[in-house]
Enzyme design. Structure first.
Site, mmCIF file in Angstrom:
data_model
loop_
_atom_site.group_PDB
_atom_site.id
_atom_site.type_symbol
_atom_site.label_atom_id
_atom_site.label_comp_id
_atom_site.label_asym_id
_atom_site.label_seq_id
_atom_site.Cartn_x
_atom_site.Cartn_y
_atom_site.Cartn_z
ATOM 1 N N LYS A 1 0.605 6.248 1.526
ATOM 2 C CA LYS A 1 0.700 7.618 1.003
ATOM 3 C C LYS A 1 0.222 7.645 -0.440
ATOM 4 O O LYS A 1 0.271 6.630 -1.157
ATOM 5 C CB LYS A 1 2.128 8.165 1.086
ATOM 6 C CG LYS A 1 3.195 7.434 0.245
ATOM 7 C CD LYS A 1 3.318 7.920 -1.193
ATOM 8 C CE LYS A 1 4.270 7.055 -2.009
ATOM 9 N NZ LYS A 1 4.188 7.150 -3.440
ATOM 10 N N ASP B 1 11.444 6.298 0.222
ATOM 11 C CA ASP B 1 10.135 6.720 0.736
ATOM 12 C C ASP B 1 10.016 6.576 2.250
ATOM 13 O O ASP B 1 9.030 7.039 2.833
ATOM 14 C CB ASP B 1 9.014 5.871 0.099
ATOM 15 C CG ASP B 1 8.672 6.341 -1.311
ATOM 16 O OD1 ASP B 1 9.095 7.449 -1.693
ATOM 17 O OD2 ASP B 1 7.981 5.589 -2.025
HETATM 18 P P1 ATP Z 1 6.608 2.659 -3.436
HETATM 19 O O1 ATP Z 1 5.367 3.494 -3.552
HETATM 20 O O2 ATP Z 1 7.512 3.039 -2.271
HETATM 21 O O3 ATP Z 1 7.336 2.435 -4.719
HETATM 22 P P2 ATP Z 1 4.989 0.379 -3.569
HETATM 23 O O4 ATP Z 1 3.721 0.791 -2.886
HETATM 24 O O5 ATP Z 1 5.012 0.460 -5.047
HETATM 25 O O6 ATP Z 1 6.159 1.219 -2.978
HETATM 26 P P3 ATP Z 1 5.279 -1.889 -1.824
HETATM 27 O O7 ATP Z 1 3.889 -2.214 -1.414
HETATM 28 O O8 ATP Z 1 6.163 -1.259 -0.823
HETATM 29 O O9 ATP Z 1 5.328 -1.060 -3.190
HETATM 30 O O10 ATP Z 1 5.897 -3.259 -2.367
HETATM 31 C C1 ATP Z 1 6.940 -3.316 -3.292
HETATM 32 C C2 ATP Z 1 7.618 -4.672 -3.166
HETATM 33 O O11 ATP Z 1 8.312 -4.685 -1.928
HETATM 34 C C3 ATP Z 1 6.659 -5.827 -3.140
HETATM 35 O O12 ATP Z 1 6.659 -6.462 -4.371
HETATM 36 C C4 ATP Z 1 7.150 -6.719 -2.018
HETATM 37 O O13 ATP Z 1 7.686 -7.920 -2.534
HETATM 38 C C5 ATP Z 1 8.269 -5.965 -1.339
HETATM 39 N N1 ATP Z 1 8.068 -5.768 0.114
HETATM 40 C C6 ATP Z 1 9.026 -5.813 1.039
HETATM 41 N N2 ATP Z 1 8.551 -5.589 2.268
HETATM 42 C C7 ATP Z 1 7.239 -5.374 2.141
HETATM 43 C C8 ATP Z 1 6.197 -5.067 3.071
HETATM 44 N N3 ATP Z 1 6.425 -4.973 4.390
HETATM 45 N N4 ATP Z 1 4.974 -4.866 2.577
HETATM 46 C C9 ATP Z 1 4.743 -4.961 1.246
HETATM 47 N N5 ATP Z 1 5.677 -5.267 0.336
HETATM 48 C C10 ATP Z 1 6.929 -5.453 0.774
#
Ligand code: ATP
Length: 284
Positions: free
Chosen positions: A9, A135
């Site tokens: 997203k 989220d």
């Molecule tokens: P948001 O936009 O919801 O804040 P994000 O895009 O910033 O999320 P994610 O890619 O979800 O961040 O990753 C955040 C942290 O979550 C990573 O540092 C990782 O260690 C952990 N994590 C746990 N499960 C997953 C997964 N299935 N895929 C990616 N990261 C994950």
């Protein structure tokens, strides 16, 4: 065995409205899913456990993985304690503000509902998802929605704009918690921009979408991580287009009306950045 797609997203708006008693910030955001997706493979196994394998190096492979957390929660709620082997084919940049982990969790909830024919509605799956992360409920539905509260209260809407998105994840680790903490009350919005954004999307007017864009965390992310600001400036100079940020960053993106403009922009960015993606709003 089945496979489910987990869509990234972006935030088209993100207004911080205040700080709540429970320590979270209240937000109001317009979210849109993109056709940039992970693939989640789910297969039953004899052993009474959930195990996960992923094609990306930097994500946890235990209960801290949100896909595993979702599977554990689903097993507990449904009472179906069959073993599960998950495989995540990761295409969504990690820790980027693209909700990759939350999207994976949501895909597991949708996938297990199919695999085990449990018949939960999307609303029920979204309620389950809220226990995993703010989220996740939006990611259960996908499409376009206004998210409020901590981000877990979802008001879906439809529109027919299928804009092209060129995005890049700068190689900088951004702490979402630090960004929220460093955001000053004078940066809080007095009124959310979401009504304007929803209207612009529903009118199919990309220029108005660009005008309605706002992100109450962007100034803070740029202040705490000057490399992100520097890259945004460079992209703006090279492309002559406005540059936006998703969530707390560091992902930066551009919105383009046509495939050919998007392709040109992609090529221009690829000249000096490695991690660039050309994608499109998913149909709503
Ligand atoms: P948001 O936009 O919801 O804040 P994000 O895009 O910033 O999320 P994610 O890619 O979800 O961040 O990753 C955040 C942290 O979550 C990573 O540092 C990782 O260690 C952990 N994590 C746990 N499960 C997953 C997964 N299935 N895929 C990616 N990261 C994950």
């Amino acid at each position: 065995m089945l496979v489910e797609r987990a869509y990234a997203k972006i935030n088209l708006t993100l207004d911080v409205l205040g700080k709540r008693q429970d320590g979270y910030h209240s937000v109001d955001m317009v979210m849109q899913t993109l056709d940039l997706s992970d693939l989640l493979w789910m297969e039953e196994m004899d052993q009474d456990a959930v195990i996960v394998d992923a094609t990306a190096p930097h994500i946890p492979l235990d209960h801290r993985n949100l896909a595993v957390a979702a599977a554990e929660l689903f097993r507990e709620r449904s009472g179906i304690r069959r073993g599960l082997r998950l495989k995540i084919e990761k295409n969504i940049p990690v820790a980027a503000g693209l909700a990759g982990g939350s999207a994976d969790a949501a895909a597991v909830l949708r996938g297990l509902n199919r695999l085990w024919q449990t018949g939960y509605s999307l609303d029920e799956l979204a309620d389950m998802g809220a226990e995993i992360g703010s989220d996740v409920p939006f990611c259960v539905y996908g499409g376009a929605a206004v998210a409020s509260g901590r981000g877990e209260r979802i008001h879906r809407f439809t529109h027919s704009l299928r804009a092209f998105v060129v995005l890049t994840r700068p190689p900088v680790f951004v702490s979402t918690a630090d960004v929220y903490e460093a955001t000053l009350p004078e940066q809080y919005a007095s009124a959310p921009a979401s009504p304007r954004m929803v209207k612009a999307l529903q009118e199919g007017d990309l220029e108005r979408v660009r005008q309605a864009y706002t992100n109450g965390l962007m100034a803070t992310t740029f202040r705490l991580y000057p490399e992100v600001r520097a890259l945004a400036d460079r992209i703006r100079t090279v492309t002559g287009q406005p540059v936006y940020m998703s969530g707390s960053g560091p992902t930066l993106y551009l919105l383009l009306p046509t495939q050919s403009q998007a392709q040109r922009t992609y090529n221009a960015l690829r000249g000096f950045i490695r991690d660039v993606h050309l994608c499109r709003f998913t149909p709503v």
